[in-house]
Motif scaffolding. Structure first.
Motif, PDB file in Angstrom:
ATOM      1  N   ILE A 103      -4.391 -12.640  32.848  1.00  0.00           N
ATOM      2  CA  ILE A 103      -4.458 -14.044  33.270  1.00  0.00           C
ATOM      3  C   ILE A 103      -4.589 -14.112  34.791  1.00  0.00           C
ATOM      4  N   GLU A 104      -5.521 -14.905  35.241  1.00  0.00           N
ATOM      5  CA  GLU A 104      -5.685 -15.164  36.670  1.00  0.00           C
ATOM      6  C   GLU A 104      -4.926 -16.439  37.038  1.00  0.00           C
ATOM      7  N   ALA A 105      -4.770 -16.704  38.314  1.00  0.00           N
ATOM      8  CA  ALA A 105      -4.094 -17.916  38.770  1.00  0.00           C
ATOM      9  C   ALA A 105      -4.902 -19.164  38.441  1.00  0.00           C
ATOM     10  N   ALA A 106      -6.204 -19.014  38.289  1.00  0.00           N
ATOM     11  CA  ALA A 106      -7.065 -20.134  37.886  1.00  0.00           C
ATOM     12  C   ALA A 106      -8.018 -19.627  36.811  1.00  0.00           C
ATOM     13  N   GLY A 107      -8.237 -20.484  35.816  1.00  0.00           N
ATOM     14  CA  GLY A 107      -9.143 -20.084  34.746  1.00  0.00           C
ATOM     15  C   GLY A 107      -9.384 -21.210  33.773  1.00  0.00           C
ATOM     16  N   ALA A 108     -10.210 -20.918  32.788  1.00  0.00           N
ATOM     17  CA  ALA A 108     -10.547 -21.895  31.755  1.00  0.00           C
ATOM     18  C   ALA A 108     -10.916 -21.157  30.477  1.00  0.00           C
ATOM     19  N   GLU A 109     -10.655 -21.789  29.357  1.00  0.00           N
ATOM     20  CA  GLU A 109     -10.975 -21.249  28.036  1.00  0.00           C
ATOM     21  C   GLU A 109     -11.374 -22.406  27.132  1.00  0.00           C
ATOM     22  N   VAL A 110     -12.179 -22.103  26.129  1.00  0.00           N
ATOM     23  CA  VAL A 110     -12.468 -23.064  25.067  1.00  0.00           C
ATOM     24  C   VAL A 110     -11.870 -22.484  23.797  1.00  0.00           C
ATOM     25  N   VAL A 111     -11.043 -23.281  23.135  1.00  0.00           N
ATOM     26  CA  VAL A 111     -10.345 -22.848  21.932  1.00  0.00           C
ATOM     27  C   VAL A 111     -10.906 -23.628  20.752  1.00  0.00           C
ATOM     28  N   GLU A 112     -11.313 -22.901  19.723  1.00  0.00           N
ATOM     29  CA  GLU A 112     -11.815 -23.520  18.491  1.00  0.00           C
ATOM     30  C   GLU A 112     -10.674 -23.536  17.471  1.00  0.00           C
ATOM     31  N   LEU A 113     -10.498 -24.677  16.797  1.00  0.00           N
ATOM     32  CA  LEU A 113      -9.478 -24.765  15.763  1.00  0.00           C
ATOM     33  C   LEU A 113      -9.907 -25.752  14.697  1.00  0.00           C
ATOM     34  N   VAL A 114      -9.247 -25.677  13.561  1.00  0.00           N
ATOM     35  CA  VAL A 114      -9.452 -26.625  12.468  1.00  0.00           C
ATOM     36  C   VAL A 114      -8.205 -27.485  12.406  1.00  0.00           C
ATOM     37  N   MET A 115      -8.405 -28.799  12.407  1.00  0.00           N
ATOM     38  CA  MET A 115      -7.256 -29.701  12.367  1.00  0.00           C
ATOM     39  C   MET A 115      -6.508 -29.529  11.043  1.00  0.00           C
ATOM     40  N   PRO A 116      -5.182 -29.552  11.104  1.00  0.00           N
ATOM     41  CA  PRO A 116      -4.359 -29.333   9.909  1.00  0.00           C
ATOM     42  C   PRO A 116      -4.441 -30.518   8.943  1.00  0.00           C
ATOM     43  N   ASP A 176      -9.124 -30.858  27.688  1.00  0.00           N
ATOM     44  CA  ASP A 176     -10.276 -31.747  27.545  1.00  0.00           C
ATOM     45  C   ASP A 176     -10.792 -31.682  26.115  1.00  0.00           C
ATOM     46  N   LEU A 177     -10.774 -32.826  25.445  1.00  0.00           N
ATOM     47  CA  LEU A 177     -11.332 -32.965  24.102  1.00  0.00           C
ATOM     48  C   LEU A 177     -12.488 -33.959  24.140  1.00  0.00           C
ATOM     49  N   GLU A 178     -13.200 -33.972  25.253  1.00  0.00           N
ATOM     50  CA  GLU A 178     -14.340 -34.872  25.475  1.00  0.00           C
ATOM     51  C   GLU A 178     -13.953 -36.337  25.299  1.00  0.00           C
ATOM     52  N   GLY A 179     -12.725 -36.661  25.679  1.00  0.00           N
ATOM     53  CA  GLY A 179     -12.266 -38.041  25.618  1.00  0.00           C
ATOM     54  C   GLY A 179     -11.882 -38.529  24.235  1.00  0.00           C
ATOM     55  N   ARG A 180     -12.004 -37.693  23.236  1.00  0.00           N
ATOM     56  CA  ARG A 180     -11.665 -38.100  21.867  1.00  0.00           C
ATOM     57  C   ARG A 180     -10.159 -38.106  21.653  1.00  0.00           C
ATOM     58  N   THR A 181      -9.703 -39.044  20.843  1.00  0.00           N
ATOM     59  CA  THR A 181      -8.290 -39.090  20.483  1.00  0.00           C
ATOM     60  C   THR A 181      -8.068 -39.181  18.974  1.00  0.00           C
ATOM     61  N   ASP A 182      -9.104 -39.468  18.185  1.00  0.00           N
ATOM     62  CA  ASP A 182      -8.966 -39.600  16.732  1.00  0.00           C
ATOM     63  C   ASP A 182      -9.663 -38.438  16.028  1.00  0.00           C
ATOM     64  N   PHE A 183      -8.931 -37.792  15.108  1.00  0.00           N
ATOM     65  CA  PHE A 183      -9.459 -36.635  14.393  1.00  0.00           C
ATOM     66  C   PHE A 183      -9.096 -36.740  12.922  1.00  0.00           C
ATOM     67  N   THR A 184      -9.853 -36.038  12.080  1.00  0.00           N
ATOM     68  CA  THR A 184      -9.580 -36.038  10.649  1.00  0.00           C
ATOM     69  C   THR A 184      -9.087 -34.649  10.229  1.00  0.00           C
ATOM     70  N   PRO A 185      -8.239 -34.595   9.206  1.00  0.00           N
ATOM     71  CA  PRO A 185      -7.788 -33.296   8.709  1.00  0.00           C
ATOM     72  C   PRO A 185      -8.996 -32.441   8.301  1.00  0.00           C
ATOM     73  N   GLY A 186      -8.951 -31.159   8.639  1.00  0.00           N
ATOM     74  CA  GLY A 186     -10.031 -30.238   8.303  1.00  0.00           C
ATOM     75  C   GLY A 186     -11.186 -30.228   9.289  1.00  0.00           C
ATOM     76  N   GLU A 187     -11.166 -31.133  10.256  1.00  0.00           N
ATOM     77  CA  GLU A 187     -12.249 -31.209  11.242  1.00  0.00           C
ATOM     78  C   GLU A 187     -12.183 -30.027  12.209  1.00  0.00           C
ATOM     79  N   ARG A 188     -13.349 -29.459  12.536  1.00  0.00           N
ATOM     80  CA  ARG A 188     -13.429 -28.400  13.544  1.00  0.00           C
ATOM     81  C   ARG A 188     -13.434 -29.049  14.930  1.00  0.00           C
ATOM     82  N   VAL A 189     -12.601 -28.506  15.825  1.00  0.00           N
ATOM     83  CA  VAL A 189     -12.427 -29.093  17.149  1.00  0.00           C
ATOM     84  C   VAL A 189     -12.535 -27.997  18.206  1.00  0.00           C
ATOM     85  N   SER A 190     -13.168 -28.333  19.320  1.00  0.00           N
ATOM     86  CA  SER A 190     -13.202 -27.464  20.494  1.00  0.00           C
ATOM     87  C   SER A 190     -12.340 -28.104  21.573  1.00  0.00           C
TER      88      SER A 190
END
Length: 122
Positions: free
Chosen positions: A66-79, A8-22
């Motif tokens: 790791i459990e059989a069900a779970g969730a995580e939020v990953v922070e990254l910077v777009m390349p 899930d990226l909150e429905g977003r599909t367009d990103f810019t280089p260097g942008e912080r994304v969850s």
């Protein structure tokens, strides 16, 4: 029960280089997987050799509990690139992939990284 993998990226599909994304990921599998992996990958499509590479990778392993069900939020910077391109002879496409050991298929979330999406050609 079939495996459920979600990105899930909150429905977003367009990103810019260097942008912080969850990126929020979630999974539900029949039994705890040995590993789960989120990647951000680019691929070329068109004439000639196909190229591909992972610009980002986050892997969870069984020794991390790791459990059989779970969730995580990953922070990254777009390349910085390569930028998305849809040309007549070649295209550069980006997508997030969520894979789990033993899952039938990965979850795929196509995105655009800057660049230009030209009209499709036949």
């Amino acid at each position: 029960m079939s495996d459920q993998l979600q990105i899930d990226l909150e429905g977003r599909t367009d990103f810019t280089p260097g942008e912080r994304v969850s990126a929020a990921v979630a999974w539900e599998t029949a039994s705890p997987p040995a590993w789960i992996e989120l990647t951000l990958e680019w691929r070329t499509r068109g004439r000639g050799t196909t190229d591909a590479a992972a610009a980002f990778r986050r892997r969870w392993t069984a020794d991390g509990g790791i459990e059989a069900a779970g969730a995580e939020v990953v922070e990254l910077v777009m390349p910085p690139g390569p930028l998305t391109w849809a040309g007549r002879l070649v295209a550069i496409e980006w997508a997030f992939y969520l894979k789990a050991d033993g899952a039938d298929a990965p979850a795929v979330y196509p995105i655009r990284l800057g660049g230009i999406a030209a009209p499709p050609h036949d």
